[in-house]
Design a protein around this motif. Structure first.
Motif, PDB file in Angstrom:
ATOM      1  N   HIS A  41     101.394  25.819  48.841  1.00 16.16           N
ATOM      2  CA  HIS A  41     100.987  25.128  50.053  1.00 16.16           C
ATOM      3  C   HIS A  41     102.164  24.370  50.653  1.00 16.16           C
ATOM      4  N   ASP A 165      94.684  29.024  47.163  1.00 11.36           N
ATOM      5  CA  ASP A 165      93.472  28.428  47.719  1.00 11.36           C
ATOM      6  C   ASP A 165      92.276  29.345  47.484  1.00 11.36           C
ATOM      7  N   HIS A 218      91.530  29.107  52.075  1.00 11.83           N
ATOM      8  CA  HIS A 218      92.798  28.908  52.782  1.00 11.83           C
ATOM      9  C   HIS A 218      92.586  28.641  54.266  1.00 11.83           C
TER      10      HIS A 218
END
Length: 458
Positions: A41, A165, A218
């Protein structure tokens, strides 16, 4: 089945509704670690999502205890209370790790203690069905060691795969769905009450993952952290332990007919040995490869790196969402393939279907940069990344007229202005900045946050 669906919905609803407040609490509590070199991320994201998942687990067990049919699970078995005790301990260790980053050996010791707590309350492996041998009774120490080993391996396998995610929650949800269908069939079709706790554990685990996934897809608004990954790993292992070694082949009336029919009918007896392995097949493979890789380099097996399977999918060229979907695909193929084989192991169509789907999965792995484009009439029904780029077509048409160049020069354009300007560099926001990741649980959120706006409220 209706009571299981009610338990699933209550668990998912409680987990979903609590994740938003837990996210705000994590930001206030400072559980927003800085981005590490191995992270995928781009901006700091709060952890502690396991708090909402734990309360979802408690809600699911509480509701099941007050339902007519599921109440028998609590009356006839101590396994739900054993699960809650071990889950509370492992969840507390995970919360401390999400906030203070405790040592890996301390976490390992806590995992073993949590497994030991469940063993002391009766959640343990009593015997193993061995092919061509039959049921092999285990001593108390053998059952304890095997139970602790299975719990620790499952917890760390799920923890290792929690790198993208929605990856860990989605894979565990798929695995628990397959395990629920298997345990429910053993309970209802064969009338074996020992499979009832595993059926309840798997449906609650599905609810925990389903309720958390909308916040974790995500781009994730919150991470489950170790408090969540270790928790769902323990619940997954508890379901496998509950049904493994609890099935009596004599009670299933399998020894009838010819020897060949008996061999085919004995497959459901051996599935409890195989099903836990198929459930964590991909996480376990990732765990083994990580240990071998780090040991070969002279590192600690607990040293973090970017060599996991999901990291390699990103390096090949897959997008974040596509890498997650590919992992989902392989988890579903392995888990439901084993489930289908246990139902009808004499059918060649099942084997052929698994082979065909495996070939499709390999094709998907070899096409990392393939982006299908839909017809214009269907563009409104698909995500933006699958639509035709109108900006590129407009840019292509704008290069034709050359008369606009003198006009640009007259307006003060410098040489080379026709080339697109480089995008503004935006560095990730440091952890602890007020307002970081301040979007609500269902609202939109910017992918990258400008430092000049990091301190402002949203």
């Amino acid at each position: 089945m209706r009571e299981y669906l009610l338990t699933l919905c209550i668990t998912a609803a409680v987990t979903y509704l609590l994740t938003g407040p837990v996210r705000k609490f994590a930001i206030v509590a400072g559980a927003v670690p800085e981005i590490r070199a191995r992270d995928v991320h781009r901006e700091p994201t709060p952890r502690l999502g396991g708090i909402a998942m734990f309360f979802g687990l408690c809600a699911g067990l509480l509701v099941a205890d007050h339902l007519t049919n599921l109440n028998e699970v609590f009356e006839n078995s101590n396994e739900p209370r054993a699960l809650l005790s071990g889950a509370a301990l492992i969840w507390l260790i995970g919360v401390l790790d999400d906030k203070f980053e405790i040592d890996a050996l301390i976490k390992l010791g806590g995992q073993m203690i949590a497994a030991g707590v469940m063993v002391m309350q009766g959640l343990t492996i009593l015997w193993l069905p061995i092919p061509s041998v039959g049921n092999v009774a285990l001593t108390q120490w053998q059952g304890t060691l095997l139970t602790v080993a299975l719990v620790v391996i499952t917890i760390n396998a799920v923890n290792f795969v929690d790198g993208l995610d929605g990856l860990a929650a989605g894979m565990v949800c798929i695995a628990s769905a397959a395990f629920f269908l298997y345990a429910y069939r053993v309970w209802v079709s064969y009338g074996i009450e020992a499979a009832a706790p595993a059926t309840l554990f798997s449906v609650i685990l599905m609810g925990m993952c389903v309720g958390f996934l909308p916040h974790n897809m995500h781009p994730a608004r919150i991470f489950m952290g170790d408090s969540g990954s270790m928790l769902i790993g323990l619940v997954l292992a508890a379901g496998a332990i509950s049904i493994t070694g609890q099935i009596d082949p004599d009670a299933m009336n399998l020894f009838s007919g010819s020897e060949r029919n008996t061999v085919h009918q004995m497959v459901p007896v051996y599935i409890p040995l195989l099903m836990p392995l198929t459930i964590i097949a991909i996480p376990a493979a990732d765990l083994v490869l990580a240990i071998v890789r780090r040991t070969w380099r002279g590192q600690s097996p607990f040293a973090a790196d970017r060599g996991h399977l999901h990291h390699r999918l990103l390096e090949v060229g897959h997008s974040h969402s596509r890498a997650v979907l590919i992992m989902y695909f392989w988890s579903a193929l392995i888990a439901f393939g084993a489930l289908s084989y246990s139902v009808n192991n004499a059918s060649m169509w099942i084997v052929l279907s698994v082979v065909a789907l495996s070939a499709i999965g390999l094709v998907l792995l070899l096409l990392p940069r393939f982006t299908p484009r839909t017809p214009r009439w269907a563009e409104r029904f698909v995500p933006p990344r699958y639509r035709r780029s109108r900006a590129s077509e407009a840019a292509a048409g704008a290069t034709a007229p050359a008369a606009s160049v003198p006009a640009m020069a007259a307006e003060g354009a410098v040489e080379g202005a026709a080339e697109p300007a480089a995008p503004e560099h935006r560095a990730p926001v440091r952890a602890g900045v007020s307002g970081v990741n301040g979007a609500t649980a269902i609202g939109a959120r910017a992918r990258l946050v400008d430092r000049r706006k990091a301190g402002s409220s949203r």
